[in-house]
Scaffold this motif. Structure first.
Motif, PDB file in Angstrom:
ATOM      1  N   MET A   1       0.814  -1.189   0.000  1.00 14.25           N
ATOM      2  CA  MET A   1       0.000   0.000   0.000  1.00 14.25           C
ATOM      3  C   MET A   1       0.865   1.264   0.000  1.00 14.25           C
ATOM      4  O   MET A   1       0.584   2.198  -0.716  1.00 14.25           O
ATOM      5  CB  MET A   1      -0.921  -0.047   1.226  1.00 14.25           C
ATOM      6  CG  MET A   1      -1.875   1.094   1.291  1.00 14.25           C
ATOM      7  SD  MET A   1      -3.085   0.883   0.007  1.00 14.25           S
ATOM      8  CE  MET A   1      -4.260   2.066   0.465  1.00 14.25           C
ATOM      9  N   ALA A   2       1.891   1.282   0.852  1.00 14.73           N
ATOM     10  CA  ALA A   2       2.760   2.461   0.915  1.00 14.73           C
ATOM     11  C   ALA A   2       3.454   2.697  -0.414  1.00 14.73           C
ATOM     12  O   ALA A   2       3.608   3.843  -0.850  1.00 14.73           O
ATOM     13  CB  ALA A   2       3.779   2.307   2.029  1.00 14.73           C
ATOM     14  N   ASP A   3       3.868   1.621  -1.080  1.00 19.02           N
ATOM     15  CA  ASP A   3       4.539   1.753  -2.373  1.00 19.02           C
ATOM     16  C   ASP A   3       3.588   2.353  -3.407  1.00 19.02           C
ATOM     17  O   ASP A   3       3.980   3.224  -4.186  1.00 19.02           O
ATOM     18  CB  ASP A   3       5.056   0.396  -2.848  1.00 19.02           C
ATOM     19  CG  ASP A   3       5.880   0.524  -4.107  1.00 19.02           C
ATOM     20  OD1 ASP A   3       6.894   1.263  -4.071  1.00 19.02           O
ATOM     21  OD2 ASP A   3       5.518  -0.104  -5.115  1.00 19.02           O
ATOM     22  N   ALA A   4       2.348   1.929  -3.404  1.00 18.98           N
ATOM     23  CA  ALA A   4       1.361   2.466  -4.351  1.00 18.98           C
ATOM     24  C   ALA A   4       1.135   3.954  -4.094  1.00 18.98           C
ATOM     25  O   ALA A   4       1.084   4.754  -5.032  1.00 18.98           O
ATOM     26  CB  ALA A   4       0.048   1.698  -4.237  1.00 18.98           C
ATOM     27  N   PHE A   5       1.029   4.344  -2.825  1.00 19.11           N
ATOM     28  CA  PHE A   5       0.840   5.752  -2.496  1.00 19.11           C
ATOM     29  C   PHE A   5       2.059   6.567  -2.924  1.00 19.11           C
ATOM     30  O   PHE A   5       1.920   7.647  -3.497  1.00 19.11           O
ATOM     31  CB  PHE A   5       0.574   5.923  -0.999  1.00 19.11           C
ATOM     32  CG  PHE A   5       0.379   7.350  -0.592  1.00 19.11           C
ATOM     33  CD1 PHE A   5      -0.771   8.039  -0.951  1.00 19.11           C
ATOM     34  CD2 PHE A   5       1.349   8.013   0.126  1.00 19.11           C
ATOM     35  CE1 PHE A   5      -0.943   9.364  -0.592  1.00 19.11           C
ATOM     36  CE2 PHE A   5       1.187   9.336   0.491  1.00 19.11           C
ATOM     37  CZ  PHE A   5       0.035  10.018   0.136  1.00 19.11           C
ATOM     38  N   ALA A   6       3.245   6.039  -2.648  1.00 16.03           N
ATOM     39  CA  ALA A   6       4.473   6.748  -3.027  1.00 16.03           C
ATOM     40  C   ALA A   6       4.530   6.971  -4.537  1.00 16.03           C
ATOM     41  O   ALA A   6       4.944   8.026  -5.004  1.00 16.03           O
ATOM     42  CB  ALA A   6       5.689   5.974  -2.556  1.00 16.03           C
ATOM     43  N   ARG A   7       4.107   6.005  -5.305  1.00 18.43           N
ATOM     44  CA  ARG A   7       4.122   6.153  -6.764  1.00 18.43           C
ATOM     45  C   ARG A   7       3.087   7.167  -7.243  1.00 18.43           C
ATOM     46  O   ARG A   7       3.271   7.792  -8.291  1.00 18.43           O
ATOM     47  CB  ARG A   7       3.910   4.803  -7.436  1.00 18.43           C
ATOM     48  CG  ARG A   7       5.115   3.905  -7.259  1.00 18.43           C
ATOM     49  CD  ARG A   7       4.983   2.613  -8.052  1.00 18.43           C
ATOM     50  NE  ARG A   7       6.143   1.774  -7.860  1.00 18.43           N
ATOM     51  CZ  ARG A   7       7.299   1.935  -8.496  1.00 18.43           C
ATOM     52  NH1 ARG A   7       7.450   2.899  -9.365  1.00 18.43           N
ATOM     53  NH2 ARG A   7       8.310   1.131  -8.249  1.00 18.43           N
ATOM     54  N   LEU A   8       2.020   7.368  -6.483  1.00 28.77           N
ATOM     55  CA  LEU A   8       0.999   8.360  -6.857  1.00 28.77           C
ATOM     56  C   LEU A   8       1.487   9.789  -6.692  1.00 28.77           C
ATOM     57  O   LEU A   8       1.063  10.682  -7.420  1.00 28.77           O
ATOM     58  CB  LEU A   8      -0.266   8.170  -6.018  1.00 28.77           C
ATOM     59  CG  LEU A   8      -1.172   7.033  -6.401  1.00 28.77           C
ATOM     60  CD1 LEU A   8      -2.277   6.881  -5.367  1.00 28.77           C
ATOM     61  CD2 LEU A   8      -1.773   7.243  -7.790  1.00 28.77           C
TER      62      LEU A   8
ATOM     63  N   LYS B   1      12.791   9.788 -11.724  1.00 24.59           N
ATOM     64  CA  LYS B   1      13.886  10.712 -12.021  1.00 24.59           C
ATOM     65  C   LYS B   1      14.675  10.157 -13.194  1.00 24.59           C
ATOM     66  O   LYS B   1      15.118   9.004 -13.157  1.00 24.59           O
ATOM     67  CB  LYS B   1      14.783  10.874 -10.795  1.00 24.59           C
ATOM     68  CG  LYS B   1      15.916  11.836 -11.011  1.00 24.59           C
ATOM     69  CD  LYS B   1      16.736  11.995  -9.754  1.00 24.59           C
ATOM     70  CE  LYS B   1      17.860  12.974 -10.004  1.00 24.59           C
ATOM     71  NZ  LYS B   1      18.723  13.104  -8.834  1.00 24.59           N
ATOM     72  N   ASN B   2      14.853  10.950 -14.212  1.00 24.91           N
ATOM     73  CA  ASN B   2      15.608  10.559 -15.411  1.00 24.91           C
ATOM     74  C   ASN B   2      15.109   9.240 -16.008  1.00 24.91           C
ATOM     75  O   ASN B   2      15.895   8.383 -16.395  1.00 24.91           O
ATOM     76  CB  ASN B   2      17.102  10.463 -15.097  1.00 24.91           C
ATOM     77  CG  ASN B   2      17.669  11.775 -14.629  1.00 24.91           C
ATOM     78  OD1 ASN B   2      17.239  12.841 -15.062  1.00 24.91           O
ATOM     79  ND2 ASN B   2      18.621  11.712 -13.735  1.00 24.91           N
ATOM     80  N   LYS B   3      13.806   9.079 -16.041  1.00 25.92           N
ATOM     81  CA  LYS B   3      13.146   7.903 -16.631  1.00 25.92           C
ATOM     82  C   LYS B   3      13.517   6.600 -15.936  1.00 25.92           C
ATOM     83  O   LYS B   3      13.319   5.532 -16.473  1.00 25.92           O
ATOM     84  CB  LYS B   3      13.416   7.826 -18.126  1.00 25.92           C
ATOM     85  CG  LYS B   3      12.871   9.023 -18.881  1.00 25.92           C
ATOM     86  CD  LYS B   3      13.098   8.917 -20.356  1.00 25.92           C
ATOM     87  CE  LYS B   3      12.579  10.168 -21.048  1.00 25.92           C
ATOM     88  NZ  LYS B   3      12.806  10.158 -22.462  1.00 25.92           N
TER      89      LYS B   3
ATOM     90  N   ASN C   1      14.027   5.158  -9.132  1.00 26.62           N
ATOM     91  CA  ASN C   1      14.555   6.360  -8.491  1.00 26.62           C
ATOM     92  C   ASN C   1      13.515   7.460  -8.666  1.00 26.62           C
ATOM     93  O   ASN C   1      13.371   8.012  -9.746  1.00 26.62           O
ATOM     94  CB  ASN C   1      15.899   6.737  -9.128  1.00 26.62           C
ATOM     95  CG  ASN C   1      16.578   7.858  -8.388  1.00 26.62           C
ATOM     96  OD1 ASN C   1      16.125   8.305  -7.341  1.00 26.62           O
ATOM     97  ND2 ASN C   1      17.683   8.320  -8.943  1.00 26.62           N
ATOM     98  N   ARG C   2      12.780   7.789  -7.610  1.00 23.44           N
ATOM     99  CA  ARG C   2      11.654   8.709  -7.730  1.00 23.44           C
ATOM    100  C   ARG C   2      11.891   9.970  -6.908  1.00 23.44           C
ATOM    101  O   ARG C   2      12.615   9.950  -5.914  1.00 23.44           O
ATOM    102  CB  ARG C   2      10.381   8.008  -7.300  1.00 23.44           C
ATOM    103  CG  ARG C   2      10.141   6.734  -8.124  1.00 23.44           C
ATOM    104  CD  ARG C   2       8.864   6.058  -7.797  1.00 23.44           C
ATOM    105  NE  ARG C   2       7.689   6.783  -8.250  1.00 23.44           N
ATOM    106  CZ  ARG C   2       7.209   6.745  -9.482  1.00 23.44           C
ATOM    107  NH1 ARG C   2       7.799   6.022 -10.401  1.00 23.44           N
ATOM    108  NH2 ARG C   2       6.133   7.419  -9.804  1.00 23.44           N
ATOM    109  N   ILE C   3      11.288  11.069  -7.332  1.00 21.56           N
ATOM    110  CA  ILE C   3      11.420  12.360  -6.662  1.00 21.56           C
ATOM    111  C   ILE C   3      10.043  12.974  -6.430  1.00 21.56           C
ATOM    112  O   ILE C   3       9.067  12.566  -7.053  1.00 21.56           O
ATOM    113  CB  ILE C   3      12.283  13.333  -7.491  1.00 21.56           C
ATOM    114  CG1 ILE C   3      11.637  13.576  -8.870  1.00 21.56           C
ATOM    115  CG2 ILE C   3      13.716  12.831  -7.627  1.00 21.56           C
ATOM    116  CD1 ILE C   3      12.278  14.679  -9.672  1.00 21.56           C
ATOM    117  N   ILE C   4       9.993  13.954  -5.532  1.00 21.20           N
ATOM    118  CA  ILE C   4       8.790  14.765  -5.364  1.00 21.20           C
ATOM    119  C   ILE C   4       8.975  15.982  -6.264  1.00 21.20           C
ATOM    120  O   ILE C   4       9.762  16.870  -5.962  1.00 21.20           O
ATOM    121  CB  ILE C   4       8.616  15.218  -3.904  1.00 21.20           C
ATOM    122  CG1 ILE C   4       8.487  14.018  -2.980  1.00 21.20           C
ATOM    123  CG2 ILE C   4       7.394  16.120  -3.768  1.00 21.20           C
ATOM    124  CD1 ILE C   4       8.519  14.382  -1.496  1.00 21.20           C
TER     125      ILE C   4
END
Length: 67
Positions: free
Chosen positions: A1-8, A13-15, A19-22
């Motif tokens: 669940m936390a992973d799904a929220f984080a992806r929303l 970052k750089n495709k 590696n994700r950013i806000i």
């Protein structure tokens, strides 16, 4: 669940999807940024209260006021 929220609320970052950013400009950016630093802001507010300062924060802008 936390992973799904984080992806929303983040963007790759750089495709690189692992590696994700806000990103700036997302409607959720200010809320997520604030929540990430909430504990630190609470500690600063306690310190400011001790010295009778007023403390305010907007995303990453901190202000101390006193009279």
């Amino acid at each position: 669940m936390a992973d799904a929220f984080a992806r929303l609320v983040t963007a790759p970052k750089n495709k690189n999807f692992n590696n994700r950013i806000i990103p700036q400009g997302y409607p959720t950016s200010t809320s997520i940024s604030f929540l990430a630093y909430k504990e630190m802001f609470e500690e600063i507010a306690e310190y400011a209260d001790y010295f009778n300062y007023k403390f305010s924060v907007y995303v990453d802008d901190l202000t101390f006021s006193y009279t």
